[in-house]
Design an enzyme around this catalytic site. Structure first.
Site, PDB file in Angstrom:
ATOM      1  N   ASP A  20       0.917  -1.110   0.049  1.00  0.00           N
ATOM      2  CA  ASP A  20      -0.152  -0.110   0.094  1.00  0.00           C
ATOM      3  C   ASP A  20       0.904   1.230  -0.022  1.00  0.00           C
ATOM      4  O   ASP A  20       1.576   1.714   1.022  1.00  0.00           O
ATOM      5  CB  ASP A  20      -1.103  -0.096   1.337  1.00  0.00           C
ATOM      6  CG  ASP A  20      -1.836   1.045   1.357  1.00  0.00           C
ATOM      7  OD1 ASP A  20      -1.630   2.042   0.823  1.00  0.00           O
ATOM      8  OD2 ASP A  20      -2.643   1.041   1.959  1.00  0.00           O
TER       9      ASP A  20
ATOM     10  N   HIS B 248      14.794  13.054 -20.265  1.00  0.00           N
ATOM     11  CA  HIS B 248      13.366  13.050 -20.143  1.00  0.00           C
ATOM     12  C   HIS B 248      12.775  13.502 -21.483  1.00  0.00           C
ATOM     13  O   HIS B 248      11.740  12.745 -21.752  1.00  0.00           O
ATOM     14  CB  HIS B 248      12.976  14.102 -19.168  1.00  0.00           C
ATOM     15  CG  HIS B 248      11.804  13.544 -18.386  1.00  0.00           C
ATOM     16  ND1 HIS B 248      11.670  12.718 -17.362  1.00  0.00           N
ATOM     17  CD2 HIS B 248      10.481  14.361 -18.533  1.00  0.00           C
ATOM     18  CE1 HIS B 248      10.523  12.640 -16.968  1.00  0.00           C
ATOM     19  NE2 HIS B 248       9.707  13.311 -17.654  1.00  0.00           N
TER      20      HIS B 248
END
Lengths: 451, 451
Positions: free
Chosen positions: A306, A403
């Site tokens: 989680d 990127h």
């Protein structure tokens, strides 16, 4: 057919939809598709993401509620993570481009320099029973040893299994919180949940404690259960004992090849400065830590843990000094460079979705079926690797070069360029600034010349 | 075949794997499967999660790097979100049970009481050019108006498109940070990125500013570019101007049916106390805010946004007072109850994956193609709904009742009970404590009796 009737009476935009949760998954899908511009296309699109194996789909559809299909996230692997002398291929689930490339690149870089050194703290998770107590506080404090014994005995059926695995209740402490709210107290409970994240275990035990404490006050002479009002029983995600520490270290000279852009000395000076800035400036610290979590969360998702729990704990812990700071630290001691990360990391390798989700189970297999401590260290190493790669780019070439190359691939996919066009676009933008507009213009030009 | 050779020479556990990134996706899948206990089973399992449509899979495989398959997360919908008078069916991607049920239940509860009131702040995102400057500081400060003009002109090709959409550079400010590091300064830049999250735009502009500032100092009389050392150019995820505020409010009496467990007065007193505890106690605040992020992140994932960015910003902002606190607040003014959430929420509805990911695009369609502000408010409403539902459970019946019912379904799936057995298990545990062990024991008993 009641469902058809239901769909034909699609509610007005502000009408409350009743009984939705009771519809079948198929019916829910149709209602949801009905909210799209082209319901028929949406319906077939949503359905196309179902797994073809009915049994697997049944598992996936049983995890949450109102599930209409599966949402695919890229399942990736980053090789060459050398952690405490053992080599891992790390599964990473993430939708952000460059993260896996960065993790892989940093992992390989450090594998060639001794890899990651990691250690994990205790498997202690915290939980709290919040309550009001209007009785004699000193008397309650005095009775704590008896109360603790009583609470433990009352929850034996819940804890036995965990105790057999070497865990259980580590401590129960009364905390006076009357400075916050009148009559407000906590039972602060420390749980050793071994290889489980343990959320259900902790919450079940804490809720039982409320009932057991009530029973104790009712039956014990000198106490009155009417003085007691339980407020909430719930685990905490601020697990400040369940920490990991991961570091990489090498001789300064061994960083010479970290970048062709500048000498190792300059690189290090700038790298350390970048980390120090993240120690002091919240605007920078937030993004610095976000970069760490890119790696951490990718491992968490891939292993059925989680991520909201770890995110909350990590960032709250980053602010523990009263100022929100970097989770990682960099230093140069003489000729030795060390870069390290310390953060809370309460993960599980058993229970929850870790084995229920078919790919989470595969991820754990791929990692050699680690226990919780090992998985915590692996997630930490992924975080430190991403942080290193991001800082290395930032203080040398800037992050946009790499990127934008990734971004270019996304743009090419989006504008539906043919593979021949894609080749020409990539060549054209090899040394140019990439922007969506620039790529579209270039493609238009290409096509104009082609006709 | 080079690849077969490669696989047959599977590296030893501590050998560095070279050239992995250059393998095809198919080859990477095989190498990854080779790390599993049963490589053949792992291979077919991993492959089974590919999308059957080659074009869609190509898009999904192009998002990240070293992608070998898709990781399915439950794609769910929560109906009845009435926000500023408009009704939404909210797509939520989340692997944690109960979150969607809780969101749906709270959404319906508030839809019957006027729904969510929401507003979004400016679409201003922040970015920083970090640099050292060894020259005359006063002179630099004095030249800022000219420098700002120069920077804006130098980046016109990058910003034109954003300006056409009504956004662009909102401000550029020099910030003296010499108290942190000698000669350290920032250009703090505020960007209006309209409906885009804007990460690539911001980073590209900031990197260009470094070059442009250098050029200015080089060519301008009285300055020397050798005094200037750019360190990093990067966006910030601490977007403290891009806030949302979401609230629900009703007469105290209208809460009477909030729970059968207690009268409205008691419920409210306990509810407000629970929020106040999360204001003061970091152990509770962390989990309180984690519950908010359950809802927020589910919407972020479903719409192709970046949850790490929002997580980092939200939690760092929660610590802005020097103490980490609850993001939500509850109050009773006379007969009126109000529950509200304020937090940074820089989301995009254009660019990034929002339209590239096929299901993210469907999610935005399902929400009526909202602009960024609307999406930010919807995500905030989901966060507040989950927070309300969690607190309502915590201060009344405890969260385990509902949670364990969900958990029971997962256990039933895991232990592979037949549907007849599942029915009997569910009946048996309707009013009993659920634990994995208890369910397994009961199933064993069932089967024993059956034989």
């Amino acid at each position: 057919m009641p469902f058809c009737e239901y769909v034909s009476k699609m509610p007005e935009k502000t009408t409350i939809l009743k009984g939705f949760s009771k519809l079948s998954s198929e019916e829910k899908l149709l209602v949801a598709a009905g909210h799209c511009t082209d319901p028929a296309a949406a319906e077939s699109d949503l359905r196309s993401f179902h797994h073809q194996d009915h049994d697997i789909q049944k598992i996936l559809s049983g995890i949450s509620e109102n599930t209409i299909t599966n949402y695919p996230l890229p399942y990736n692997v980053a090789p060459n993570f050398l952690i405490n002398g053992q080599m891992y291929m790390v599964p990473m689930v993430i939708e952000e481009s460059s993260v896996v490339a960065a993790a892989s690149s940093a992992a390989r870089f450090w594998a060639e320099r001794g890899g990651f050194q990691a250690k994990a703290g205790k498997l202690i998770k915290k939980g709290q029973l919040h309550f009001l107590y209007a009785g004699d506080v000193e008397k309650l404090k005095g009775a704590m040893p008896v109360i603790v014994k009583h609470l433990k005995e009352s929850t034996r059926t819940l804890t036995r299994n965990m105790e057999n695995r070497g865990g259980g209740i580590a401590s129960i402490e009364l905390k006076d919180q009357q400075s916050i709210i009148d009559n407000y107290f906590q039972l602060d409970v420390r749980f050793d949940t071994r290889d489980a994240m343990g959320a259900n275990f902790i919450n079940s035990v804490l809720e039982e404690y409320a009932a057991a404490l009530n029973a104790f006050l009712y039956k014990t002479k000198g106490f009155d259960e009417r003085d007691f009002e339980p407020l909430m029983a719930i685990l905490s995600n601020y697990n400040d004992e369940c920490l990991i520490e991961v570091s990489v270290s090498c001789k300064v000279d061994a960083l010479e090849v970290a970048t062709a852009a500048m000498p190792a000395g300059d690189f290090l000076r700038r790298f350390v400065m970048a980390v120090n800035i993240a120690e002091s400036d919240v605007y920078r610290a937030t993004t610095h830590n976000k970069g760490i979590m890119n790696g951490v969360d990718a491992v968490i998702l891939a292993t059925g843990n989680d991520f909201r729990a770890i995110e909350a704990g990590a960032h709250a812990w980053a602010a523990r000094s009263g100022q929100y700071r970097s989770l990682s630290k960099a230093r140069v001691d003489g000729k030795q460079f060390t870069f390290s990360l310390e953060m809370p990391m309460a993960l599980g390798t058993t229970g929850g979705l870790t084995h229920l989700h078919p790919l989470a189970a595969r991820s754990l297999e791929m990692l050699g079926k680690p226990d919780a401590r090992k998985l915590m260290m692996i997630a930490g190493a992924a975080g430190l690797a991403n942080n290193f790669a991001a800082l290395r780019s930032l203080v040398t070439t800037g992050i946009q070069t790499g990127h934008m190359r990734m971004h270019l691939s996304n743009i090419i996919l989006k504008i539906k360029a043919s593979s021949e066009e894609a080749k020409r676009i990539k060549k054209h933008f090899a040394n140019k600034k990439v922007s969506y507009q620039a790529v579209v213009s270039y493609l238009e030009k290409l096509r104009k010349h082609a006709t």
